[in-house]
Design a protein around this motif. Structure first.
Motif, mmCIF file in Angstrom:
data_model
loop_
_atom_site.group_PDB
_atom_site.id
_atom_site.type_symbol
_atom_site.label_atom_id
_atom_site.label_comp_id
_atom_site.label_asym_id
_atom_site.label_seq_id
_atom_site.Cartn_x
_atom_site.Cartn_y
_atom_site.Cartn_z
ATOM 1 N N VAL A 196 0.834 -1.215 0.000
ATOM 2 C CA VAL A 196 0.000 0.000 0.000
ATOM 3 C C VAL A 196 0.866 1.262 0.000
ATOM 4 O O VAL A 196 0.774 2.087 -0.903
ATOM 5 N N LEU A 197 1.740 1.376 1.006
ATOM 6 C CA LEU A 197 2.491 2.627 1.150
ATOM 7 C C LEU A 197 3.366 2.961 -0.054
ATOM 8 O O LEU A 197 3.359 4.099 -0.515
ATOM 9 N N PRO A 198 4.134 1.991 -0.605
ATOM 10 C CA PRO A 198 4.962 2.367 -1.767
ATOM 11 C C PRO A 198 4.143 2.928 -2.920
ATOM 12 O O PRO A 198 4.621 3.770 -3.665
ATOM 13 N N ASN A 199 2.892 2.487 -3.037
ATOM 14 C CA ASN A 199 2.067 2.999 -4.121
ATOM 15 C C ASN A 199 1.327 4.276 -3.753
ATOM 16 O O ASN A 199 0.689 4.882 -4.601
ATOM 17 N N ALA A 200 1.390 4.648 -2.473
ATOM 18 C CA ALA A 200 0.695 5.858 -2.044
ATOM 19 C C ALA A 200 1.692 6.932 -1.644
ATOM 20 O O ALA A 200 1.330 7.947 -1.063
ATOM 21 N N ILE A 201 2.988 6.694 -1.969
ATOM 22 C CA ILE A 201 4.029 7.526 -1.369
ATOM 23 C C ILE A 201 4.114 8.925 -1.968
ATOM 24 O O ILE A 201 4.531 9.862 -1.289
ATOM 25 N N ALA A 202 3.685 9.108 -3.225
ATOM 26 C CA ALA A 202 3.922 10.392 -3.905
ATOM 27 C C ALA A 202 3.357 11.593 -3.151
ATOM 28 O O ALA A 202 4.108 12.518 -2.821
ATOM 29 N N PRO A 203 2.050 11.610 -2.830
ATOM 30 C CA PRO A 203 1.541 12.781 -2.111
ATOM 31 C C PRO A 203 2.162 12.933 -0.732
ATOM 32 O O PRO A 203 2.299 14.052 -0.233
ATOM 33 N N ILE A 204 2.581 11.798 -0.121
ATOM 34 C CA ILE A 204 3.195 11.880 1.208
ATOM 35 C C ILE A 204 4.543 12.589 1.119
ATOM 36 O O ILE A 204 4.866 13.445 1.938
ATOM 37 N N ILE A 205 5.314 12.262 0.090
ATOM 38 C CA ILE A 205 6.612 12.926 -0.075
ATOM 39 C C ILE A 205 6.431 14.419 -0.294
ATOM 40 O O ILE A 205 7.133 15.243 0.299
ATOM 41 N N VAL A 206 5.455 14.777 -1.120
ATOM 42 C CA VAL A 206 5.230 16.192 -1.385
ATOM 43 C C VAL A 206 4.828 16.907 -0.099
ATOM 44 O O VAL A 206 5.369 17.963 0.242
ATOM 45 N N GLN A 207 3.890 16.315 0.653
ATOM 46 C CA GLN A 207 3.451 16.929 1.901
ATOM 47 C C GLN A 207 4.624 17.063 2.875
ATOM 48 O O GLN A 207 4.775 18.076 3.538
ATOM 49 N N TYR A 208 5.468 16.031 2.933
ATOM 50 C CA TYR A 208 6.634 16.083 3.816
ATOM 51 C C TYR A 208 7.519 17.267 3.459
ATOM 52 O O TYR A 208 7.890 18.075 4.313
ATOM 53 N N THR A 209 7.849 17.388 2.162
ATOM 54 C CA THR A 209 8.734 18.464 1.733
ATOM 55 C C THR A 209 8.134 19.830 2.046
ATOM 56 O O THR A 209 8.809 20.704 2.583
ATOM 57 N N MET A 210 6.840 19.987 1.727
ATOM 58 C CA MET A 210 6.210 21.269 1.989
ATOM 59 C C MET A 210 6.182 21.574 3.485
ATOM 60 O O MET A 210 6.321 22.715 3.902
ATOM 61 N N PHE A 211 6.014 20.518 4.301
ATOM 62 C CA PHE A 211 5.960 20.782 5.736
ATOM 63 C C PHE A 211 7.333 21.097 6.313
ATOM 64 O O PHE A 211 7.426 21.790 7.318
ATOM 65 N N VAL A 212 8.404 20.630 5.675
ATOM 66 C CA VAL A 212 9.741 21.043 6.126
ATOM 67 C C VAL A 212 9.820 22.566 6.057
ATOM 68 O O VAL A 212 10.260 23.239 7.017
ATOM 69 N N ALA A 213 9.361 23.127 4.936
ATOM 70 C CA ALA A 213 9.386 24.580 4.774
ATOM 71 C C ALA A 213 8.507 25.265 5.819
ATOM 72 O O ALA A 213 8.923 26.224 6.481
ATOM 73 N N GLN A 214 7.284 24.744 5.980
ATOM 74 C CA GLN A 214 6.361 25.272 6.976
ATOM 75 C C GLN A 214 6.967 25.255 8.375
ATOM 76 O O GLN A 214 6.874 26.217 9.117
ATOM 77 N N ALA A 215 7.567 24.111 8.707
ATOM 78 C CA ALA A 215 8.109 23.930 10.052
ATOM 79 C C ALA A 215 9.217 24.936 10.322
ATOM 80 O O ALA A 215 9.328 25.464 11.428
ATOM 81 N N ILE A 216 10.028 25.217 9.302
ATOM 82 C CA ILE A 216 11.095 26.201 9.494
ATOM 83 C C ILE A 216 10.479 27.569 9.780
ATOM 84 O O ILE A 216 10.927 28.285 10.688
ATOM 85 N N LEU A 217 9.431 27.917 9.045
ATOM 86 C CA LEU A 217 8.776 29.212 9.278
ATOM 87 C C LEU A 217 8.156 29.270 10.674
ATOM 88 O O LEU A 217 8.345 30.243 11.400
ATOM 89 N N ILE A 218 7.424 28.199 11.058
ATOM 90 C CA ILE A 218 6.773 28.213 12.369
ATOM 91 C C ILE A 218 7.826 28.230 13.472
ATOM 92 O O ILE A 218 7.749 29.003 14.420
ATOM 93 N N GLY A 219 8.848 27.377 13.303
ATOM 94 C CA GLY A 219 9.904 27.311 14.315
ATOM 95 C C GLY A 219 10.597 28.641 14.494
ATOM 96 O O GLY A 219 10.835 29.083 15.620
ATOM 97 N N SER A 220 10.896 29.322 13.374
ATOM 98 C CA SER A 220 11.603 30.589 13.529
ATOM 99 C C SER A 220 10.663 31.654 14.088
ATOM 100 O O SER A 220 11.103 32.541 14.812
#
Lengths: 285, 316
Positions: A196-220
């Motif tokens: 299941v997960l390997p076939n559902a990974i694409a949107p998860i990777i995108v969300q992860y990357t976008m949240f890295v950016a978000q987290a840096i903004l919130i953290g700072s």
């Protein structure tokens, strides 16, 4: 024998991804920052707390690339040492949200039923508050500090990750290869993890990357408000906050940390956009 | 349809109870005993005990929570501040209008810039304008808003002297804060509008409208924007809550006497009961905005409407 199928898919993805020049520029910038983190002792010219009483509030020059602050500390060196906080804030907070979100999302998406209903209602409750507020409440609860902020931001991001994972898992749950795996008597854990997960990974990777950016903004932002890493440490948000008082005469105190936070977030957002376009071939023009 | 509306409105109740319990529990779990922190270092055990009794802190957690909810619903009482012993509800009533005004003002800025720019860049896809707008949108979502706030103060207050840097006396004081709080939302609205318009741009009904010689403005407003409105409405409501949340940083930088500044100050001074009140007001506001969005959706999205009709037919 040539490449197996998985490799060739990866190659296809890479071919699409590298066409996006902005995303490549983003990756190069992040690689540069990782290089800076690895060799921070060599690159920084001064220690983080070396005070030069003759050169307080000196403007950027060849001697002090980014100038000095009110205690005569070299801002360039402090920025170099601060890089690791910003990058790790983003990566670790996003990873915390990913671990929680992927677990809850795949379980709810795969099994459905009462538990799905219960967990998703809880997610709704978490999502009534915008994630910076959620992070603020949790910082109020855990107390200020770098690790607490990271955990707070990570938990604040997990409801969104749960939703994304759940939607992606539900998309593949009813396909034939899952049925095949079930008829092979594979355990649920194995089905979720291997099929299941390997076939559902694409949107998860995108969300992860976008949240890295978000987290840096919130953290700072939290550091800026004085709730994150505490002052003598060269965190970019708190450096910016400390420079506020002198901003009228000394633009470099606030401008430089701010520009770098923006560049990092911009780079990660561009990588995220590139990943989204490359992982979703249907959207291609 | 009415059933959906009532159901959706009633759904607020469990969500708010859940959210209040979550926040109350989190704040209750914070390290440090409020009674010891706020009575000062030279307080006697009797003082501490009296503080606990005054604020109901001597009871078990679950009783405290039920008391709190009971008082909120019966008397609109949000407790008394640990620090100044003034009613929290009064302080929120004083400060919330500033926050709301700021958020509404930033919403106006977002909508007036985000939507037209989004439409324009979609209509001229791949033009120079589109490139510039897309890049600025990218920067808009990547910029830390506290940094933008400081740079705006530096340029417009210190160097040009056009606008005040802090306070909230009249409308002029709200311009810089509203721009700061709205910039990320503006960029998101712009990007969503652009992609939503592009989605409908190549549909056959647009070609039909063009072929029959319809005016361009009518095509854009009636045929395109109406069909592209659902994702745009979603992102507008998200931007409202986002801008409300951004007020925490913005009000602090511009020293505006708003509720979000009260919230941040109370977190710093460990005045958890004020934190609780302020967060709940923000949560209720976001909840109402989401409710309105859902109702607007139900009113304009034919798919939701028809879903109801079918269900009714099946049921009868």
């Amino acid at each position: 024998m040539g490449r197996n199928r998985k490799n060739s898919q990866l190659y296809e993805f890479w071919k699409r991804f590298r066409r996006n020049k902005l995303a490549i520029a983003g990756i190069l910038f992040i690689l540069l920052l990782i290089f800076v983190i690895l060799f921070q002792g060599v690159i920084a010219r001064e220690g983080i707390n070396d005070q030069k009483y003759d050169d307080m509030l000196a403007a950027p020059s060849m001697k002090y690339l980014f100038g000095t602050d009110q205690y005569g500390r070299d801002i360039f060196s402090r920025m170099v040492y601060g890089t690791k906080y910003t990058i790790s804030m983003g990566l670790i907070a996003a990873s915390i949200s990913a671990v929680i979100g992927i677990f809850l999302g795949s379980v709810t998406g795969y099994y459905g039923g009462k538990m799905d209903n219960f967990i998703m209602r809880a997610v709704d409750i978490f999502m009534t508050l915008p994630n910076i507020l959620l992070a603020l409440v949790m910082t109020a609860s855990f107390g200020p500090g770098f690790f607490n902020t990271m955990i707070a931001v990570g938990i604040a991001g997990s409801p969104a990750m749960t939703r994304v994972t759940r939607a992606a898992v539900m998309g593949v749950r009813n396909q034939e290869f899952i049925e095949a795996a079930i008829s092979n008597n594979a355990s649920d854990m194995r089905i979720i993890w291997r099929y299941v997960l390997p076939n559902a990974i694409a949107p998860i990777i995108v969300q992860y990357t976008m949240f890295v950016a978000q987290a840096i903004l919130i953290g700072s932002s939290l550091s800026f408000l004085g709730l994150g890493l505490q002052p003598p440490a060269p965190e970019w948000g708190s450096m910016l906050s400390a420079g506020k008082a002198y901003m009228r005469e000394c633009w470099w105190l606030t401008a430089i940390p701010g520009v770098f936070i923006m560049l990092v977030v911009l780079a990660i957002n561009m990588i995220g956009d590139g990943l989204r376009d490359a992982l979703d071939p249907k959207q291609k023009r | 349809m009415l059933k959906y509306v009532v159901k959706r409105i009633l759904w607020i109740l469990p969500v708010m109870i859940g959210a209040s319990f979550l926040v109350f529990a989190l704040l209750n779990a914070s390290p440090g005993d409020p009674a010891r922190i706020h009575t000062g270092s030279d307080a006697t055990e009797a003082d501490i005990e009296k503080f606990r009794q005054d604020h109901g802190l001597d009871k078990p957690f679950i009783v405290q929570y039920c008391d709190y909810i009971y008082k909120v619903f019966t008397k609109g009482d949000l407790g008394n501040s640990y620090r100044s012993n003034t009613p929290v509800a009064g302080r929120i009533a004083q400060t919330f209008p500033v926050t709301l005004k700021l958020t509404l003002f930033s919403m106006v800025i977002m909508l007036l810039t985000g939507i037209p720019l989004g439409i324009l860049s979609a209509l001229r896809q791949y033009s120079l304008l589109d490139g510039i707008v897309s890049f600025l949108g990218m920067i808009g979502v990547s910029m830390p808003n506290f940094w933008l706030a400081l740079q705006l103060i530096l340029i417009f207050s210190f160097h040009l002297g056009w606008l005040p840097a802090s306070g909230s006396q009249d409308m002029r004081y709200f311009i810089l804060p509203a721009v700061t709080a709205g910039i990320a939302g503006m960029a998101t609205i712009m990007r969503t509008t652009r992609s939503a318009i592009l989605e409908v741009y190549r549909q056959d009904y647009i070609k039909t409208a063009e072929a029959k010689g319809q005016k361009e403005s009518v095509i854009i407003w009636r045929h395109m924007l109406k069909n592209a409105s659902l994702p745009i409405i979603t992102v507008i409501s998200a931007s409202f809550c986002g801008s409300l949340a951004n007020s925490t940083v913005v009000e602090t930088v511009f020293s505006m006497p708003g509720m979000c500044k009260l919230l941040v100050d109370s977190i710093v001074s460990l005045d958890n009961i004020v934190v609780m009140g302020a967060i709940m007001v923000l949560a209720v506001t976001c909840c109402i905005v989401n409710l309105v969005t859902d109702l607007v959706f139900a009113a304009i999205d034919p798919r939701i409407k028809s879903q109801f009709k079918r269900r009714q037919v099946k049921g009868s």
